[in-house]
Design an enzyme around this catalytic site. Sequence first.
Site, PDB file in Angstrom:
ATOM      1  N   SER A  95      22.915  37.582  45.585  1.00 14.59           N
ATOM      2  CA  SER A  95      21.879  36.947  44.774  1.00 14.59           C
ATOM      3  C   SER A  95      20.487  37.412  45.160  1.00 14.59           C
ATOM      4  CB  SER A  95      21.973  35.420  44.920  1.00 14.59           C
ATOM      5  OG  SER A  95      21.897  35.045  46.283  1.00 14.59           O
ATOM      6  N   ASN A  97      16.762  34.037  40.886  1.00 13.69           N
ATOM      7  CA  ASN A  97      16.363  33.487  42.186  1.00 13.69           C
ATOM      8  C   ASN A  97      14.921  33.821  42.562  1.00 13.69           C
ATOM      9  OD1 ASN A  97      18.629  31.982  42.928  1.00 13.69           O
ATOM     10  ND2 ASN A  97      19.738  33.846  43.464  1.00 13.69           N
TER      11      ASN A  97
END
Length: 291
Positions: free
Chosen positions: A119, A190
């Site tokens: 991520s 993110n």
Amino acid sequence: MEITRIGVVGAGQMGNGIAHVMAIAGYDVLLNDISAEALERAMAAIRKNMERQVSRGKIAQDEMEAALARIVTTQTLTELGKTDLVIEAATEREAVKQAIFDELLPHLEPHTILTSNTSSISITRLASRTDRPEKFMGFHFMNPVPVMQLVELIRGIATDKDTYNACLAVVEKLGKTAASAEDFPAFIVNRILMPMINEAVYTLYEGVGNVKSIDESLKLGANHPMGPLELADFIGLDTCLAIMNVLHDGLADTKYRPCPLLTKYVEAGWLGRKTGRGFYDYRGEVAVPTR
């Protein structure tokens, strides 16, 4: 290149979710983990989640049984060498991911595409340490995988067009939507989400509000389905901290400095739902704020 067999490394929440959706879409899946117990838990979770889909009319009972039959588990990483696409979904630590790739690489077929569900970690850097940087890219699913519609596809500097198109075709077969992201720290989701969560932790740390008031404010004031601290617990506070460190180190901007309170919770082992305590205590019948 036609992809028919998919290897998934890591049988945790992300890995079992990826195996779940791949099997439903008709792919043969080889799910790997070093722990036999983790593989047993993963298959139980996959069955439970598929049964929920059956009860809601999302899939038929025979579809569920056929999908479950397409998932094979193994503790031997090298068995994934015969797959067409490998998706690494291990813990968000670069050294761990690199060790997995180092062990797997000698056993891969020349055509096999290697991807990471990271991520936040640099795809270019991960790819550069393999023998196939042109066949390496980021394949970032959102959590929970069977529910969330988005998949981020991240090309490293060497990723070729055929590799991207092959992964895009997989996303489309899953019935999900792909977002193409450039290879910068934390990508798109993110890069935006984690600083918001970190700021919520700072708001708690500085005494501006308590856990309940912060989460209620964002749910009712910004129409978020889940408050930022509740969401952090769901993601895992260790994962949130790791991503903030990647942002802080990679972009060298103080606005990404992880909140000391987030670090303290992680040091205490209060990582959220998966450990029973985080910003909420989940050990009773009802979750209770810890601050």
